[in-house]
Design a protein around this motif. Structure first.
Motif, short mmCIF file in Angstrom:
data_model
loop_
_atom_site.label_atom_id
_atom_site.label_comp_id
_atom_site.label_asym_id
_atom_site.label_seq_id
_atom_site.Cartn_x
_atom_site.Cartn_y
_atom_site.Cartn_z
N ALA A 103 2.03 5.87 -3.14
CA ALA A 103 3.02 6.87 -3.57
C ALA A 103 3.12 6.95 -5.09
O ALA A 103 3.96 7.66 -5.63
CB ALA A 103 4.38 6.52 -2.97
N GLY A 104 2.27 6.18 -5.80
CA GLY A 104 2.19 6.30 -7.24
C GLY A 104 3.01 5.27 -8.02
O GLY A 104 3.07 5.33 -9.25
N GLU A 144 0.83 -1.21 0.00
CA GLU A 144 0.00 0.00 0.00
C GLU A 144 0.86 1.26 0.00
O GLU A 144 0.55 2.25 -0.67
CB GLU A 144 -0.93 0.00 1.23
CG GLU A 144 -2.07 -1.02 1.10
CD GLU A 144 -2.77 -1.30 2.43
OE1 GLU A 144 -2.49 -0.61 3.43
OE2 GLU A 144 -3.59 -2.25 2.46
N THR A 145 1.95 1.23 0.74
CA THR A 145 2.83 2.41 0.80
C THR A 145 3.36 2.75 -0.59
O THR A 145 3.35 3.92 -1.01
CB THR A 145 4.00 2.15 1.77
OG1 THR A 145 3.46 1.83 3.05
CG2 THR A 145 4.91 3.37 1.89
N LEU A 146 3.81 1.73 -1.32
CA LEU A 146 4.35 1.98 -2.67
C LEU A 146 3.25 2.43 -3.64
O LEU A 146 3.42 3.39 -4.38
CB LEU A 146 5.04 0.72 -3.20
CG LEU A 146 6.40 0.38 -2.57
CD1 LEU A 146 6.91 -0.97 -3.09
CD2 LEU A 146 7.43 1.48 -2.86
N MET A 194 5.09 -3.65 -9.91
CA MET A 194 6.41 -3.51 -9.29
C MET A 194 6.32 -3.73 -7.78
O MET A 194 7.16 -4.41 -7.19
CB MET A 194 6.95 -2.09 -9.56
CG MET A 194 7.41 -1.87 -10.95
SD MET A 194 8.85 -2.88 -11.30
CE MET A 194 10.03 -2.13 -10.18
N ALA A 195 5.28 -3.17 -7.20
CA ALA A 195 5.12 -3.30 -5.74
C ALA A 195 4.94 -4.77 -5.36
O ALA A 195 5.51 -5.25 -4.38
CB ALA A 195 3.92 -2.47 -5.27
#
Ligand code: NAD
Ligand code: MG
Ligand code: MG
Length: 340
Positions: free
Chosen positions: A219-220, A214-216, A225-226
């Motif tokens: 942040a867009g 969620e953090t990644l 990738m996340a």
């Protein structure tokens, strides 16, 4: 700290289990893994299943001898109870206890019901545990590779005087002795198992993955990738930890990664996290968690089902499904929901 005593195949008398009739009640994750291995090790094994139950057809695919639970009880010397923890007390009261006879071995793969007093066996039977420290499907897949899953044995009540030897012999038959078997007791297995799955292996791990993902994404960054960064790669890192501890993992990663690990890790899992872990452990020790779980599951599981639904709908699951369907590492699945 006591010295570690590990039992291996060469320390175990396999003829004990080969000379006994083994009923496995339930054919879910552990029921499947253990009964398949027992059969391949040459044991006389019968499954105790409900004719209308969800796994009856899967068990038929493997040509098992299948009986109703009561009949399996009457036939067996050893009864391995591998139905879900939340139904064990009811099935025990109604179908198992009335059919027990002197000297039978009542076996579990988790001490939950015995330790928390939900199942109280009569004095004339043996109560033992053989608990593989891994998922049932892995108990099977490792055995097929000629390996095994490290396994715990414990004796709660020894009526016949050979309960430990019987437990070890059963552990041999499911492949545990290939990896190593250690002895524990019902209290220790139950409380450490619950703590491990809640705080680290399942609860802690999935919460960590989701928070990182969620953090990644917030942040867009690309969800794909996340996913690779915080979920897929986790296995590769854990494989190194599993083989050689934290040190081997740190030996293999870059200095950049290791510096980030040592300085940032303690900011993610903080002193406050440990306070919460201690609270979680005390709820396990007091029986509060056990009662909460049993009440929830035995009253229709509204909260449990809601949480399952929310989690199944999480973006990481959608992205993961798409990625796994399109990459090559996914052949030879250990879990095939139609068969096991
Ligand atoms: P599961 O949920 O995968 O399987 C349950 C089986 O019991 C299924 O065959 C189901 O049809 C059957 N069943 C359900 N209700 C029943 C009833 N009323 N009467 C008869 N059969 C019924 O179970 P599991 O996860 O394999 O867990 C079994 C035991 O093994 C538990 O004590 C658990 O704590 C322990 N254990 C499980 C794992 C694991 O890998 N899942 C690991 C270690 C220990
Ligand atoms: Mg567990
Ligand atoms: Mg990296």
């Amino acid at each position: 700290m006591d010295n570690l005593k590990i039992y291996r195949d060469s320390d175990i008398d396999k003829n004990i289990i080969l000379g006994k009739k083994v009923a496995v009640i339930g054919y879910g994750s552990q029921g499947y893994g253990q009964s398949m291995n027992l059969k391949d090790s040459g044991c006389d094994v019968v499954l105790g299943l409900r004719a209308e139950g969800s796994s009856y057809k899967k068990a038929q695919l493997e040509n098992f001898k299948i009986m109703e639970v009561e009949d399996a009880l009457k036939w067996a010397d050893i009864v391995q109870i591998l139905i879900p923890d939340e139904v064990q007390a009811k099935v025990y009261k109604e179908q198992i206890e009335p059919n027990l006879r002197d000297g039978q071995y009542l076996m579990f793969s988790h001490g939950f019901n015995v330790h928390f007093g939900k199942i109280v066996a009569p004095k004339n039977v043996n109560v033992i545990m053989v608990a593989p420290k891994g998922p049932g499907h892995t108990v099977r897949s490792e055995y097929q590779l000629g390996k095994g899953v490290p396994t715990l044995v414990a004796v709660y009540q020894d009526f016949s005087g050979d309960s430990k030897e019987v437990a070890l012999s059963y552990a041999w038959a499911i492949g545990g002795g290939r990896a190593g078997v250690i002895e524990t007791n019902f209290k220790e297995e139950t409380e450490t198992d619950l703590f491990g799955e809640q705080a680290v292996l399942c609860g802690g791990c999935t919460a960590l993955i989701k928070a990182g993902f969620e953090t990644l994404v917030e942040a867009g960054y690309s969800p794909y990738m996340a996913y690779f960064e915080v979920l897929h790669e986790l296995k590769l890192i854990v494989d190194l930890i599993n083989q050689g501890g934290l040190a081997d993992m740190r030996y293999s990663i870059s200095n950049t990664a290791e510096y980030g690990d040592l300085t940032r890790g303690p900011r993610v899992v903080t002193a406050e996290t440990k306070v919460n872990m201690k609270k979680i452990l005390s709820e396990i020790q007091s029986g509060e968690f056990a009662n909460e779980f049993l009440n929830e599951l035995n009253s229709g599981a509204p909260k449990f089902n809601q949480l399952r639904k929310e989690n199944e709908g999480h973006l990481i699951e959608k992205v993961g499904k798409e990625i796994r369907e399109n990459f090559a590492w996914n052949s030879n699945k250990i879990i095939d929901r139609a068969k096991n």
